[in-house]
Motif scaffolding. Structure first.
Motif, PDB file in Angstrom:
ATOM      1  N   GLU A 195     -27.383 -63.241  57.413  1.00 45.32           N
ATOM      2  CA  GLU A 195     -28.188 -63.454  58.599  1.00 45.32           C
ATOM      3  C   GLU A 195     -29.725 -63.630  58.222  1.00 45.32           C
ATOM      4  OE1 GLU A 195     -27.266 -59.296  59.087  1.00 45.32           O
ATOM      5  OE2 GLU A 195     -26.287 -61.077  58.347  1.00 45.32           O
ATOM      6  N   LEU A 196     -30.162 -62.843  57.194  1.00 47.55           N
ATOM      7  CA  LEU A 196     -31.205 -62.674  56.599  1.00 47.55           C
ATOM      8  C   LEU A 196     -31.596 -64.176  55.820  1.00 47.55           C
ATOM      9  CD1 LEU A 196     -31.667 -59.136  55.025  1.00 47.55           C
ATOM     10  CD2 LEU A 196     -32.717 -59.890  56.943  1.00 47.55           C
ATOM     11  N   ASP A 218     -33.764 -51.218  59.030  1.00 45.56           N
ATOM     12  CA  ASP A 218     -33.403 -50.922  57.579  1.00 45.56           C
ATOM     13  C   ASP A 218     -32.933 -49.569  57.347  1.00 45.56           C
ATOM     14  OD1 ASP A 218     -33.513 -51.460  54.595  1.00 45.56           O
ATOM     15  OD2 ASP A 218     -35.783 -51.184  54.741  1.00 45.56           O
ATOM     16  N   ASP A 251     -32.058 -66.785  59.021  1.00 38.78           N
ATOM     17  CA  ASP A 251     -32.860 -66.769  59.987  1.00 38.78           C
ATOM     18  C   ASP A 251     -34.243 -66.605  59.379  1.00 38.78           C
ATOM     19  OD1 ASP A 251     -30.614 -66.632  61.626  1.00 38.78           O
ATOM     20  OD2 ASP A 251     -30.727 -64.529  61.973  1.00 38.78           O
ATOM     21  N   GLN A 287     -26.060 -59.300  54.019  1.00 36.73           N
ATOM     22  CA  GLN A 287     -26.705 -59.703  55.233  1.00 36.73           C
ATOM     23  C   GLN A 287     -26.951 -61.199  55.203  1.00 36.73           C
ATOM     24  OE1 GLN A 287     -29.348 -56.111  54.743  1.00 36.73           O
ATOM     25  NE2 GLN A 287     -28.959 -56.530  57.028  1.00 36.73           N
ATOM     26  N   PRO A 327     -35.661 -56.512  54.553  1.00 40.13           N
ATOM     27  CA  PRO A 327     -35.578 -56.844  55.933  1.00 40.13           C
ATOM     28  C   PRO A 327     -36.761 -56.607  56.966  1.00 40.13           C
ATOM     29  CG  PRO A 327     -33.770 -55.676  54.970  1.00 40.13           C
ATOM     30  CD  PRO A 327     -34.907 -55.602  54.113  1.00 40.13           C
ATOM     31  N   SER A 344     -37.531 -55.846  62.702  1.00 38.90           N
ATOM     32  CA  SER A 344     -36.576 -56.062  63.811  1.00 38.90           C
ATOM     33  C   SER A 344     -35.229 -56.506  63.474  1.00 38.90           C
ATOM     34  CB  SER A 344     -37.032 -57.865  64.240  1.00 38.90           C
ATOM     35  OG  SER A 344     -36.864 -58.685  63.176  1.00 38.90           O
ATOM     36  N   TYR A 345     -34.764 -56.483  62.195  1.00 38.11           N
ATOM     37  CA  TYR A 345     -33.642 -56.272  61.696  1.00 38.11           C
ATOM     38  C   TYR A 345     -33.163 -54.812  61.342  1.00 38.11           C
ATOM     39  CZ  TYR A 345     -32.854 -61.278  61.321  1.00 38.11           C
ATOM     40  OH  TYR A 345     -32.793 -62.465  61.734  1.00 38.11           O
TER      41      TYR A 345
END
Length: 465
Positions: free
Chosen positions: A358-359, A343, A362, A356, A337, A340-341
């Motif tokens: 979204e990883l 960790d 995105d 996750q 990650p 910005s996400y």
């Protein structure tokens, strides 16, 4: 219920470590070495220690909290094996691991019948399809060239640097080099010696071989320890026994000579338990950090899709990676990650139940599509998460004695490199235990706990993924 366990076996030579022997040479002996954690690090340590003692592991106990290995980091990993690092010792450990895995059938096969020496062959399915690192910056290219020279000097003979036109010639059927926009500046590719294995087969083979040599595996959790003041060093203590809660909720106490913390992502918690009431001990900077893997199928024409022997490919700018998995047009992928996400550290295994996604949406998929146009038509079939034993200081291994406890050896903090480095790390710890605290095969003193102390020098590795 508390019971005390004394192992009974024939007398054998005493360990040459700096620790004080307890009952060694008597008919009844305490446990010489208790290893906490039965994953790849614990099993490798047990295996190499038994080997160094003439294939006699009867004084070694491995305590593992989950013998199903459902949450084991190695079994939930991508199984990667590589030597493309920038630090000499990381390269050397991975070279040792490469050779060990190439000869796994010799090292790990079990004897079916000790009278005939027939063996059940082990196959860890080492797919030597290589690694391909891609960089799109001049700075990245310079680091790649510097690491390449070091890797070649240490014996990585199957590596080659590839310019954009060479990358297009070799991988152009599926890789978008985009020469006109100078998108990829340089690639580093290994023709053999790198790739991936089946982590579960490897772990089980090491465990079974260690057990064949007499190592005892205990299903349980360490819940406490007994410490006394060191007789030789006023600044540290000595652990004299380990208390283990077994699967049937009884407490077993093992008098011990040495203890090895091989607890992976749980290593810091285990050290807290071993320290007991000692509030002045030096804690481990190892935390549980989640990493997600996605399995997908590509429906594009096969002629445009990476083949089943494609290398594990890494986009250096984002650390997005993919590799073939299973049959044609099927792959796994992942990424660490970005900041910005976030960790975060995790305290329990429950976080692994949440992948996750979204990883993928995105970060991973846009990079995959940019690099491999055929990946514009893919479908995620499954996904899972596992933990790194993440060293928050420098993301490199911690190997050696702990300064607060004279008979505690650490093999922790590999931050995603544990599977490939486990053969060398286990060998190193076995040497420390049986050779007066000295390395013999590889000098891994750079990974000692001392570098984590104030004024210490962290190990800076460019090849962290």
């Amino acid at each position: 219920m508390i019971r005390f366990v004394i192992l009974r076996h024939r007398s054998w030579r005493r360990s040459k470590s700096n620790t004080t022997s307890c009952f060694i040479r008597s008919k009844s002996s305490c446990v010489d070495t208790l290893i906490i954690g039965g994953g790849v690090m614990g099993c490798s340590t047990a295996y190499h220690l038994a080997r160094s003692r003439g294939n006699d592991g009867r004084s070694i106990i491995v305590v593992e909290r989950d013998p199903t290995y459902q949450r084991a980091s190695s079994c939930l990993s991508a199984g990667g094996i590589r030597q493309q690092f920038s630090v000499t010792e990381n390269i050397q450990m991975s070279l040792y691991g490469r050779d060990f895995l190439r000869n796994a059938a010799t090292h790990l096969s079990l004897l079916d019948d000790s009278t005939t020496n027939s063996a059940t062959a082990v196959n860890v399915h080492f797919q030597e399809h290589g690694y391909l690192f891609l960089t799109n910056t001049n700075e990245g290219a310079q680091k790649m060239k510097t690491s390449y020279e070091k890797q070649k000097s240490l014996g990585c003979n199957d590596l080659e640097l590839l310019l954009p036109n060479q990358l297009e010639h070799k991988f152009g059927s599926w890789l978008n080099v985009n020469k006109n926009n100078d998108d990829i500046v340089l690639g580093s590719f290994s023709k053999s010696g790198e790739g991936w294995i089946d982590p579960w087969i490897f772990l089980k083979a090491m465990k079974d071989k260690a057990a064949e040599m007499g190592v005892t595996f205990v299903h349980g959790t360490v819940v406490g320890a007994t410490q006394v003041a060191s007789s030789t060093n006023s600044n540290c203590e000595r652990i004299t026994s380990i208390h283990v809660k077994t699967h049937n909720d009884s407490i077993t106490t093992y008098p011990i000579n040495n203890v090895v913390n091989a607890a992976g992502p749980q290593a810091a918690k285990v050290l807290d338990i071993l320290a007991g009431t000692n509030k002045n001990y030096l804690p481990l900077p190892v935390r549980q950090r989640k990493r997600c893997i996605f399995y997908f199928h590509c429906s594009s024409p096969s002629s445009t899709v990476p083949p089943i022997d494609a290398p594990l490919t890494i986009d250096a700018a984002t650390n997005v990676y993919f590799r073939p998995e299973g049959g044609a047009n099927s792959f796994i992928c992942g990424v660490s990650p970005p900041s910005s996400y976030g960790d975060p550290d995790h305290d329990t295994d429950d976080a692994l139940d949440l992948v996750q996604h979204e990883l993928f949406n995105d970060i991973i998929w846009p990079v995959l599509y940019q690099r491999i146009p055929a990946f514009g038509e893919i479908k995620v079939k499954s996904s899972w998460a596992g933990y790194y034993d993440y060293n928050t200081v420098d993301q490199n291994a911690i190997i050696g004695h702990h300064p607060s406890f004279e008979n505690l050896v650490l093999i922790n903090g590999f931050s995603g490199h544990g599977l490939m480095q486990s053969p060398a790390a286990g060998k190193a710890v076995a040497e420390l235990l049986d050779n007066e605290g000295k390395f013999l095969t590889l000098d891994l003193s750079i990974f000692s706990f001392d570098r984590l102390l104030p004024g210490g020098t962290p190990v800076l590795e460019d090849g962290i993924i």
